[in-house]
Scaffold this motif. Structure first.
Motif, PDB file in Angstrom:
ATOM      1  N   GLU A 183      15.438  14.910 -28.884  1.00  0.00           N
ATOM      2  CA  GLU A 183      14.081  14.637 -29.101  1.00  0.00           C
ATOM      3  C   GLU A 183      13.370  16.170 -29.606  1.00  0.00           C
ATOM      4  O   GLU A 183      13.759  17.009 -28.940  1.00  0.00           O
ATOM      5  CB  GLU A 183      13.245  14.250 -28.051  1.00  0.00           C
ATOM      6  CG  GLU A 183      13.554  12.508 -27.916  1.00  0.00           C
ATOM      7  CD  GLU A 183      12.374  12.308 -27.087  1.00  0.00           C
ATOM      8  OE1 GLU A 183      11.205  12.843 -26.769  1.00  0.00           O
ATOM      9  OE2 GLU A 183      12.514  10.803 -26.615  1.00  0.00           O
ATOM     10  N   THR A 190       6.932  13.782 -33.007  1.00  0.00           N
ATOM     11  CA  THR A 190       8.394  13.751 -32.138  1.00  0.00           C
ATOM     12  C   THR A 190       9.267  13.070 -33.087  1.00  0.00           C
ATOM     13  O   THR A 190       8.956  11.889 -33.584  1.00  0.00           O
ATOM     14  CB  THR A 190       8.168  12.974 -30.802  1.00  0.00           C
ATOM     15  OG1 THR A 190       7.189  13.931 -29.928  1.00  0.00           O
ATOM     16  CG2 THR A 190       9.551  12.938 -30.020  1.00  0.00           C
ATOM     17  N   TYR A 191      10.663  13.544 -33.231  1.00  0.00           N
ATOM     18  CA  TYR A 191      11.520  12.965 -33.873  1.00  0.00           C
ATOM     19  C   TYR A 191      12.840  12.657 -33.015  1.00  0.00           C
ATOM     20  O   TYR A 191      13.163  13.773 -32.185  1.00  0.00           O
ATOM     21  CB  TYR A 191      11.916  13.815 -34.948  1.00  0.00           C
ATOM     22  CG  TYR A 191      11.058  13.776 -36.132  1.00  0.00           C
ATOM     23  CD1 TYR A 191      11.162  13.259 -37.355  1.00  0.00           C
ATOM     24  CD2 TYR A 191      10.114  14.873 -36.064  1.00  0.00           C
ATOM     25  CE1 TYR A 191      10.020  13.147 -38.200  1.00  0.00           C
ATOM     26  CE2 TYR A 191       8.998  14.794 -36.874  1.00  0.00           C
ATOM     27  CZ  TYR A 191       9.339  14.323 -38.181  1.00  0.00           C
ATOM     28  OH  TYR A 191       8.179  14.236 -38.882  1.00  0.00           O
ATOM     29  N   THR A 230      14.865  10.141 -42.032  1.00  0.00           N
ATOM     30  CA  THR A 230      14.361   9.334 -40.588  1.00  0.00           C
ATOM     31  C   THR A 230      12.897   9.570 -40.469  1.00  0.00           C
ATOM     32  O   THR A 230      12.277   9.620 -39.320  1.00  0.00           O
ATOM     33  CB  THR A 230      14.913  10.406 -39.481  1.00  0.00           C
ATOM     34  OG1 THR A 230      14.919  11.770 -39.739  1.00  0.00           O
ATOM     35  CG2 THR A 230      16.376  10.245 -39.336  1.00  0.00           C
ATOM     36  N   THR A 257      16.844   4.995 -37.063  1.00  0.00           N
ATOM     37  CA  THR A 257      16.355   6.097 -36.473  1.00  0.00           C
ATOM     38  C   THR A 257      14.798   6.564 -36.842  1.00  0.00           C
ATOM     39  O   THR A 257      14.111   6.633 -35.862  1.00  0.00           O
ATOM     40  CB  THR A 257      17.046   7.408 -36.845  1.00  0.00           C
ATOM     41  OG1 THR A 257      18.332   7.242 -36.747  1.00  0.00           O
ATOM     42  CG2 THR A 257      16.511   8.634 -36.033  1.00  0.00           C
ATOM     43  N   ASN A 261      11.476   6.490 -34.253  1.00  0.00           N
ATOM     44  CA  ASN A 261      10.814   7.406 -34.444  1.00  0.00           C
ATOM     45  C   ASN A 261       9.082   6.899 -34.506  1.00  0.00           C
ATOM     46  O   ASN A 261       8.396   7.487 -33.963  1.00  0.00           O
ATOM     47  CB  ASN A 261      10.808   8.454 -35.519  1.00  0.00           C
ATOM     48  CG  ASN A 261      11.963   9.411 -35.384  1.00  0.00           C
ATOM     49  OD1 ASN A 261      12.713   9.579 -34.229  1.00  0.00           O
ATOM     50  ND2 ASN A 261      12.728   9.913 -36.462  1.00  0.00           N
ATOM     51  N   ASN A 265       6.259   7.797 -31.359  1.00  0.00           N
ATOM     52  CA  ASN A 265       4.832   8.416 -31.548  1.00  0.00           C
ATOM     53  C   ASN A 265       3.938   7.548 -31.482  1.00  0.00           C
ATOM     54  O   ASN A 265       2.670   7.617 -31.417  1.00  0.00           O
ATOM     55  CB  ASN A 265       5.027   9.089 -32.951  1.00  0.00           C
ATOM     56  CG  ASN A 265       5.980  10.542 -33.170  1.00  0.00           C
ATOM     57  OD1 ASN A 265       5.472  11.543 -32.911  1.00  0.00           O
ATOM     58  ND2 ASN A 265       7.064  10.030 -33.622  1.00  0.00           N
TER      59      ASN A 265
END
Length: 395
Positions: A183, A190-191, A230, A257, A261, A265
């Protein structure tokens, strides 16, 4: 130290501190250096010019490091270059909204062939030259001393390594193996980054500033994010109030992904559509279905890896952007990019003009995009300026 002798009249680029010397500019090499060795470059009269990494398998036979003959190219030299690059990026990470960036950018940081990206407490490296490969133990040790990362992972899987006589690798260099998803934060978003299996070094941090700029127009808008990977542009658009976003990418892992993500969030999944498809085919499908968007984002992979491919790439960029324009509502915005170093901004503008003509549209260029400061462009190495983009209003 082994000497490489320049051909007469080939000094100009070296004197201007360009870091590349092509094999055709070298008259002879006195001795038999191993690929990756540091050699001394002399002009035709035998006068010192620079030190550099030598490789007889590469078209770039010498990658220059230092122009001062009194400076030793030793362990301390490499440690100092690593430390200087890392310290120069420190402020990018200070406010806590971003903990990922490029720490070392190859020739721009005087370490030709070395790329280091920081992802929270993990580092991903790419080694593209035999010279850097030889000094990796020193570089790894210095990165550990400066940053104490949980892991350093080698993502040296670029096909260009073959030009240096190197095989591709994808393995752990130091620390613990990174988790499946690391993360990270960028622009307060946030990824989850898959360092081991993701594209390139795991994440495209070169679009950090551009994502924020495009997203500033997204409030209440219907957004199409193509080559979404992503979800950089997708997530920034949601953060800034987009009414809906459709993300298109050919990679199933990227789409999976991206969807994770969205959940990370707490964005409204009901406002998001993801499509795993070839982007060019999907754009035509949208056109046939009469779909329209307020913002279309086109961030394709490198179409022109070299100048010889520029004509073919220009046609591909033109066709891609032509269809993108046709999907926009009147006065909509097209954010379009090229990461091909061979494509300069003026040529890119011309390509967009051709695309507009073929689409029967009028285009205003309202913003020019470039790579962020952690991807600096060295004044003596303009080839390092690879990312460019345009924000266009389309009528």
């Amino acid at each position: 130290m082994i000497n490489a002798i320049l051909k007469k009249g080939k000094e100009k680029a070296v004197l201007q501190r360009h870091p590349w010397v092509f094999s055709g500019a070298i008259e002879k090499v006195k001795g038999k250096p191993a690929n990756g060795d540091v050699v001394k470059l002399l002009n035709a009269q035998g006068i010192f010019m620079a030190y550099g990494f030598y490789n007889d398998q590469s078209r770039v036979a010498l990658r220059l490091l230092e122009w001062n003959e009194e400076t030793a190219i030793d362990e301390a030299w490499f440690r100092a270059k690593v430390a200087t690059a890392v310290v120069a990026r420190k402020h990018i990470l200070e406010d806590g909204s971003t903990n990922t960036c490029r720490l070392i950018f190859s020739e721009a940081d005087y370490l030709p062939g070395l790329i280091v990206d920081k992802y929270a407490d993990h580092l991903a490296v790419q080694v593209l030259t035999s010279g850097i490969q030889n000094v990796m133990p020193v570089i790894i040790d210095e990165l550990q001393k400066l940053l104490n990362p949980l892991s350093i992972f080698d993502k040296s899987d670029a096909s260009s390594r073959a030009h240096e006589g190197l095989e591709t690798v994808n393995n752990l260099l130091a620390g613990v193996h990174p988790p499946e998803l690391v993360e990270v934060k960028e622009n307060g978003i946030t990824y989850g980054i898959n360092i081991a299996e993701g594209q390139k070094s795991g994440f495209y941090c070169d679009q950090r500033d551009n994502r924020r700029i495009v997203a500033s127009y997204a409030k209440g808008k219907k957004v199409l994010d193509c080559f979404s990977y992503t979800g950089g542009f997708t997530l920034n658009s949601f953060k800034n109030g987009a009414s809906s976003v459709c993300s298109v990418d050919s990679s199933a892992l990227a789409i999976e992904t991206l969807q994770e993500n969205i959940r990370l969030n707490n964005f409204d999944t009901g406002k998001h559509t993801s499509v795993q498809s070839d982007v060019n085919k999907q754009l035509r499908r949208f056109k046939e279905e009469g779909e329209k968007f307020d913002i279309v984002i086109l961030d394709p992979p490198k179409y022109a890896p070299s100048r010889s491919a520029l004509d073919r790439a220009s046609r591909a960029y033109k066709d891609l952007n032509r269809v993108g324009m046709l999907l926009l509502n009147e006065g909509g915005l097209l954010a379009t990019y090229s990461c091909s170093g061979a494509m300069d901004m003026e040529t890119f503008k011309q390509v967009l003009a051709w695309a507009a003509l073929d689409a029967g549209k009028q285009v205003q260029f309202i913003h020019q995009f470039c790579q962020p400061e952690d991807h600096p462009v060295r004044s003596s190495f303009p080839e390092g300026e690879y990312l460019k983009g345009l924000l266009c209003r389309v009528f």
